[in-house]
Design an enzyme around this catalytic site. Structure first.
Site, PDB file in Angstrom:
ATOM      1  CE  LYS A   1      -0.322  -0.070   5.041  1.00  0.00           C
ATOM      2  NZ  LYS A   1      -1.194  -0.113   6.223  1.00  0.00           N
TER       3      LYS A   1
ATOM      4  NE  ARG B   1      -6.215   0.832  12.130  1.00  0.00           N
ATOM      5  CZ  ARG B   1      -4.993   0.714  11.626  1.00  0.00           C
ATOM      6  NH1 ARG B   1      -4.171   1.762  11.623  1.00  0.00           N
ATOM      7  NH2 ARG B   1      -4.573  -0.441  11.151  1.00  0.00           N
TER       8      ARG B   1
ATOM      9  CG  MET C   1       9.575  24.185  -1.812  1.00  0.00           C
ATOM     10  SD  MET C   1       8.527  25.268  -2.794  1.00  0.00           S
ATOM     11  CE  MET C   1       7.494  26.001  -1.518  1.00  0.00           C
TER      12      MET C   1
ATOM     13  CE1 TYR D   1      13.545  32.233   2.850  1.00  0.00           C
ATOM     14  CE2 TYR D   1      13.611  29.834   2.654  1.00  0.00           C
ATOM     15  CZ  TYR D   1      13.436  31.081   2.081  1.00  0.00           C
ATOM     16  OH  TYR D   1      13.154  31.184   0.742  1.00  0.00           O
TER      17      TYR D   1
END
EC number: 5.1.1.1
Length: 358
Positions: free
Chosen positions: A35, A130, A303, A255
Site C-alpha cells: 500500500k 480501529r 522548499m 531562513y
C-alpha cells in the site's frame, strides 16, 4: 545524467528481505503489503520484483486495480475492504479478496447479486480498536457470512496488533490469545502478524504473515535496525551538492538566521527540501552522508534545499552525492533524529523525487 533527488530502489534488497522473512516464518505464506505506493518504493516496481510473494496487501481499491492493470496475477487482499456496491462488484470481477470489518460492508454483501462469491477475510478487533468486529459480535457476524451465498467458503480470519512494535508490551500476548480463542476449530486461513509480529512474536505468524515496513529493510521497532534481522534497506535517497561555500564564524545561514557558525567552516547546499518530502522540521544536527562521513544539517530546511556543515577542511565539490538515507545512513537513524518514524519518511516523498529501480 541521473536525476536528483532520486530514490534508488534495490531489487536485490527487496528479494533478500522477502527471503529472510520466509526464513523467519517458515510455516507461513507471505502477504507482502505494498500500500501507499509500495511504501514509497513504487507500487509496480515492488510487486514485479516480489512476484514470488504469495499475495499482496493493499489499502484501497485503486491500488489493487493498478496491480491488475499492471499485469500482476497474484492473490490481492484489500485490507480496508469496499465501501460501495460498485467497489464490491469490481473486486469480485478482478479476483481481489476483501476484508470485511463493519456492518455496512456486511449488509452490502448480503444484499448483492455477484457474478461469483467474494473471498472474504473477517476482521476481528482484538485490541487495536480501529477496524473490525468486537469479540462479542464475532459469532453472529461469522454466522451471517456463513449463511450468505455471496461469500466464498471457508471464511478467512484476520486481526491487527496495536503494540507489537513494543516487544515488552504484554497487550500483544493478550491479543494473540483472544484471537486464537475466538477462531479455535474454525476453518479458513488466519492472519495476525504484521512486520513487528513476524519479527518479535513468532507465535502470531499463523497461516499468513503481513510484512510491510520489514519488506523494505526497515525495523518497525524504535531503536532497532532492519540489519539486525538480516534485512537490507531497499531505498537510498540521493541528491547532490549544488553549492560549496566558505562560511565565516558568527555568520548565519538560511531562513530566520536560526543557526550561526561558531568557527570558520565550509557549507554544502543539497538539492532537496520539503517540496520533495524531506521534513521541514528536521533539526540542526540531523545527519546527511557525504563522501563517506556524516555531516550535520544546519539552519532550516527550505522548499528545495538544505544546508550541511562540511567542516573547514572539506574537499567536497559541487556535484558530489549527498545521501539522505540508505545503506550507510539507516532511515531509522534519520527518523529518530527528526522525531518521527521511518514509515513516514519513505512514504512522504513527493513526485519530484524520481523513483529508480535498479
Amino acid at each position: 545524467m541521473k536525476p536528483f533527488p532520486r530514490a534508488e530502489i534495490s531489487s536485490k534488497a527487496l528479494q533478500n528481505n522477502l527471503a529472510r522473512l520466509r526464513e523467519i516464518a517458515p510455516g507461513s505464506k507471505v502477504m507482502a503489503v505494498v500500500k501507499a505506493n509500495g511504501y514509497g518504493h513504487g507500487l509496480l516496481n515492488v510487486a514485479h520484483c516480489l512476484d514470488n510473494a504469495d499475495g499482496f496487501g493493499l489499502a484501497r481499491p485503486e491500488e489493487a486495480l493498478a496491480l491488475r492493470e499492471g499485469g500482476v496475477k497474484s492473490k490481492l487482499i484489500l485490507l480496508e475492504g469496499f465501501f460501495s456496491q460498485v467497489d464490491l462488484t469490481t473486486l469480485v470481477e478482478h479476483d481481489i479478496d476483501t476484508v470485511v470489518h463493519n456492518e455496512v460492508q456486511l449488509e452490502l454483501l448480503e444484499s448483492s447479486i455477484l457474478a461469483k462469491p467474494a473471498t472474504v477475510w473477517l476482521k476481528i478487533d482484538s485490541g487495536m480498536h480501529r477496524l473490525g468486529f468486537t469479540p462479542e459480535q464475532f459469532a453472529a457476524v461469522y454466522a451471517r457470512l456463513e449463511a450468505c451465498p455471496q461469500v466464498a467458503k471457508p471464511i478467512n480470519l484476520m486481526s491487527h496488533f496495536a503494540c507489537a512494535d513494543e516487544p515488552d508490551n504484554p497487550s500483544t500476548k493478550v491479543q494473540i490469545n483472544l484471537f486464537n480463542d475466538l477462531i479455535k476449530d474454525l476453518p479458513g486461513q488466519r492472519s495476525l502478524a504484521n512486520s513487528a509480529g513476524t519479527l518479535y512474536w513468532p507465535e502470531s505468524q499463523a497461516d499468513w504473515i503481513r510484512p510491510g515496513i520489514a519488506l523494505y529493510g526497515v525495523s518497525p521497532v524504535i531503536g532497532d535496525l532492519g540489519g539486525n534481522h538480516g534485512l537490507m534497506p531497499a531505498m537510498e535517497l540521493v541528491s547532490q551538492l549544488i553549492a560549496v561555500r566558505d562560511h565565516k564564524a558568527g555568520e548565519p545561514v538560511g531562513y530566520g538566521s536560526s543557526w550561526y557558525a561558531k568557527e570558520d567552516t565550509k557549507l554544502g547546499v543539497v538539492a532537496i527540501g520539503y517540496g520533495d518530502g524531506y521534513p521541514r522540521n528536521a533539526p540542526e544536527g540531523t545527519p546527511v552522508w557525504v563522501n563517506g562521513r556524516r555531516v550535520p544539517i544546519v539552519g532550516r530546511v527550505s522548499m528545495d534545499m538544505l544546508t550541511v556543515d562540511l567542516g573547514i577542511n572539506a574537499t567536497d565539490l559541487i556535484g558530489d552525492d549527498a545521501i539522505l538515507w540508505g545503506k550507510a545512513l539507516p532511515v531509522e537513524e534519520v527518523a529518530e533524529h527528526i522525531g518521527t518514524i521511518a514509515y513516514e519518511l519513505v512514504t512522504k516523498l513527493t513526485p519530484r523525487v524520481a523513483v529508480c529501480l535498479d
